[in-house]
Design a protein around this motif. Sequence first.
Motif, PDB file in Angstrom:
ATOM      1  N   GLN A   1       0.827  -1.208   0.000  1.00  0.00           N
ATOM      2  CA  GLN A   1       0.000   0.000   0.000  1.00  0.00           C
ATOM      3  C   GLN A   1       0.865   1.264   0.000  1.00  0.00           C
ATOM      4  O   GLN A   1       1.905   1.333   0.647  1.00  0.00           O
ATOM      5  CB  GLN A   1      -0.892  -0.014   1.245  1.00  0.00           C
ATOM      6  CG  GLN A   1      -1.888   1.107   1.358  1.00  0.00           C
ATOM      7  CD  GLN A   1      -2.790   0.902   2.573  1.00  0.00           C
ATOM      8  OE1 GLN A   1      -2.333   0.474   3.635  1.00  0.00           O
ATOM      9  NE2 GLN A   1      -4.066   1.189   2.424  1.00  0.00           N
TER      10      GLN A   1
ATOM     11  N   ASN B   1      -0.424   7.216   0.910  1.00  0.00           N
ATOM     12  CA  ASN B   1      -1.715   7.919   0.886  1.00  0.00           C
ATOM     13  C   ASN B   1      -2.900   6.972   1.034  1.00  0.00           C
ATOM     14  O   ASN B   1      -4.053   7.405   1.027  1.00  0.00           O
ATOM     15  CB  ASN B   1      -1.854   8.750  -0.384  1.00  0.00           C
ATOM     16  CG  ASN B   1      -1.917   7.903  -1.656  1.00  0.00           C
ATOM     17  OD1 ASN B   1      -1.849   6.669  -1.621  1.00  0.00           O
ATOM     18  ND2 ASN B   1      -2.046   8.573  -2.796  1.00  0.00           N
ATOM     19  N   GLY B   2      -2.633   5.670   1.154  1.00  0.00           N
ATOM     20  CA  GLY B   2      -3.690   4.691   1.366  1.00  0.00           C
ATOM     21  C   GLY B   2      -4.083   3.907   0.133  1.00  0.00           C
ATOM     22  O   GLY B   2      -4.842   2.933   0.238  1.00  0.00           O
ATOM     23  N   ARG B   3      -3.584   4.306  -1.036  1.00  0.00           N
ATOM     24  CA  ARG B   3      -3.989   3.623  -2.264  1.00  0.00           C
ATOM     25  C   ARG B   3      -3.452   2.198  -2.301  1.00  0.00           C
ATOM     26  O   ARG B   3      -2.273   1.956  -2.051  1.00  0.00           O
ATOM     27  CB  ARG B   3      -3.477   4.383  -3.482  1.00  0.00           C
ATOM     28  CG  ARG B   3      -4.101   3.886  -4.797  1.00  0.00           C
ATOM     29  CD  ARG B   3      -3.445   4.525  -6.000  1.00  0.00           C
ATOM     30  NE  ARG B   3      -2.214   3.812  -6.356  1.00  0.00           N
ATOM     31  CZ  ARG B   3      -1.132   4.387  -6.837  1.00  0.00           C
ATOM     32  NH1 ARG B   3      -1.084   5.706  -6.983  1.00  0.00           N
ATOM     33  NH2 ARG B   3      -0.064   3.654  -7.146  1.00  0.00           N
TER      34      ARG B   3
ATOM     35  N   ARG C   1      -7.358   2.892   5.675  1.00  0.00           N
ATOM     36  CA  ARG C   1      -6.682   3.915   4.877  1.00  0.00           C
ATOM     37  C   ARG C   1      -7.049   3.794   3.400  1.00  0.00           C
ATOM     38  O   ARG C   1      -7.168   4.797   2.695  1.00  0.00           O
ATOM     39  CB  ARG C   1      -5.164   3.806   5.052  1.00  0.00           C
ATOM     40  CG  ARG C   1      -4.666   4.279   6.406  1.00  0.00           C
ATOM     41  CD  ARG C   1      -3.171   4.585   6.380  1.00  0.00           C
ATOM     42  NE  ARG C   1      -2.366   3.436   5.996  1.00  0.00           N
ATOM     43  CZ  ARG C   1      -1.917   2.524   6.839  1.00  0.00           C
ATOM     44  NH1 ARG C   1      -2.229   2.589   8.150  1.00  0.00           N
ATOM     45  NH2 ARG C   1      -1.174   1.513   6.413  1.00  0.00           N
ATOM     46  N   CYS C   2      -7.227   2.569   2.941  1.00  0.00           N
ATOM     47  CA  CYS C   2      -7.647   2.364   1.558  1.00  0.00           C
ATOM     48  C   CYS C   2      -9.006   3.010   1.298  1.00  0.00           C
ATOM     49  O   CYS C   2      -9.184   3.749   0.317  1.00  0.00           O
ATOM     50  CB  CYS C   2      -7.702   0.874   1.241  1.00  0.00           C
ATOM     51  SG  CYS C   2      -8.595   0.467  -0.261  1.00  0.00           S
TER      52      CYS C   2
ATOM     53  N   TYR D   1      -8.782   6.736   1.379  1.00  0.00           N
ATOM     54  CA  TYR D   1      -8.202   7.247   0.127  1.00  0.00           C
ATOM     55  C   TYR D   1      -9.270   7.375  -0.955  1.00  0.00           C
ATOM     56  O   TYR D   1      -9.361   8.394  -1.650  1.00  0.00           O
ATOM     57  CB  TYR D   1      -7.079   6.330  -0.362  1.00  0.00           C
ATOM     58  CG  TYR D   1      -6.719   6.564  -1.809  1.00  0.00           C
ATOM     59  CD1 TYR D   1      -5.869   7.595  -2.171  1.00  0.00           C
ATOM     60  CD2 TYR D   1      -7.267   5.773  -2.816  1.00  0.00           C
ATOM     61  CE1 TYR D   1      -5.559   7.835  -3.508  1.00  0.00           C
ATOM     62  CE2 TYR D   1      -6.975   6.001  -4.153  1.00  0.00           C
ATOM     63  CZ  TYR D   1      -6.122   7.035  -4.486  1.00  0.00           C
ATOM     64  OH  TYR D   1      -5.837   7.279  -5.805  1.00  0.00           O
TER      65      TYR D   1
ATOM     66  N   GLU E   1      -9.802  10.992  -2.458  1.00  0.00           N
ATOM     67  CA  GLU E   1      -9.135  11.253  -3.736  1.00  0.00           C
ATOM     68  C   GLU E   1      -9.972  10.889  -4.960  1.00  0.00           C
ATOM     69  O   GLU E   1      -9.700  11.386  -6.052  1.00  0.00           O
ATOM     70  CB  GLU E   1      -7.812  10.477  -3.801  1.00  0.00           C
ATOM     71  CG  GLU E   1      -6.828  10.824  -2.702  1.00  0.00           C
ATOM     72  CD  GLU E   1      -6.327  12.254  -2.810  1.00  0.00           C
ATOM     73  OE1 GLU E   1      -6.259  12.773  -3.943  1.00  0.00           O
ATOM     74  OE2 GLU E   1      -6.004  12.848  -1.765  1.00  0.00           O
TER      75      GLU E   1
END
Length: 477
Positions: free
Chosen positions: A115, A118-120, A189-190, A193, A197
Amino acid sequence: MSVNIDRRSFVAGGAAVGVGAMALPREGGAKTGLAPAYPMPEGPVTRDDYLALKAKTEEVYGANRVTIQAGTFHVPTHGKYSSLFAWDSGWHAIAMSRVDPAIAASEIDALTSLQLENGRVSHDTHFPELEEKANWVSKLGSALGNSQFDEMGRSAMIDPPSYVIAAERIFEASGDREWLGRVLPRLERCLDYLAAERDLFGDGLVSVIHPWETGTDSSPAYDDLLNLDFRTPLGGMARGLKYPRMLDYNARFGWDPQEARRRNKFVLEDSNFNAIVIRALLSVARLNEAMGDSAKSDAYASRARDMVSAMDRINWVEEAGCYFSRYDAQNPKLVTRTTLASIMPILTGLVEEEKVERMIAEHLTNPDEFGTEFVVSFNAKDELAKEKIYLEDLLLWRGHCIWTNMNWMIVEGLNAHGKTDLAREITRRTAKMILHEGFWEFYDFRNGQGKGQPNFNWPGLVLDMIHTTWPEAASEA
């Protein structure tokens, strides 16, 4: 409320025959031509059926399992792929949670360890050490798509977060709180994101900026947006050139979602993608509840409900009785093409009962759309009948295709809405089809024939479908 479904009235036909032995993939890979339809077997899912499917799952997954520095995971099918694919990993882990939860957990560990800050979580991560074992098609694909990868081999694209749902299944099977404590913050976090975003329409839903981000690559729902016409032999060639060019186009502005929105070349709120996001939010809510954080659980559940409200407001079309994806961030338009994405919000378990009833009656069990002998078609039968699609078996998600992951999502949604009889029947038909044909990338709804890549992992999802709808067949007793 449960829907009572008679096997003979679900669709026309269906002869009473026994289940044959598990078919082995034919020599030479994918099958060609349209074989005669075989009769859909009657009878329940049995313990023997389950054991045969489990044994085949163990065999196929064992052949497709790799262990490298990044961890242990599965490629979709041996010899074709040199990447770890995010939404594939979710389906793999759900299936493996019913065979070996520790291996399922390792898949999610490997994926989320890559990962970004930024969580992506990337659509896929390419590993050069696997490429030497891949075929020339995979090597060519990697070369054409090179502009999407960073120095660690991570794609700039995203995938539907099926792997978040998988984490819930794994925890249910293992009860491993230490593992959950490690991966849950990554999953959060995913999702954070995606909300921060990828809300490119400013409505609380998630947008994609390349067709490959949807998972449903060449869905006919994208034709108008991409200006593609597959009714000529040149359509497939045009698609084959356009998708890599779109990768290069996005790479020129660094895959910045806001710049993609401003340029507005391909900005899509895909109904299937958003349904999976909502279901993932609910998984994270339940996992936080299991870890004793009720406040965080409530927050993620609230976000899920807000997204369903947004889809009801934006994507639901009353006249059609289903949802349609939306595109064009500057002048939003709905895609009025009926695919399973049109009814996939059922996966969330949060859709109003009246809407669920309409989607089932008007679409899912309608023999002119998805209620065919072999279930469940990704594309509506009546709309396909108006077209001649060239090279449809090479253009994934285009034609008369059944995908096991879609069947899993439909069954999951039916269970969530209390439609257990229908969920059992779809599971039964899926299991009997896989028993007859073996493990294939997809199946043809006209005859149940397995197509695409042999020894593909996704049919292993039928194990989880059986556990949730035919527990008597999956029990140890």
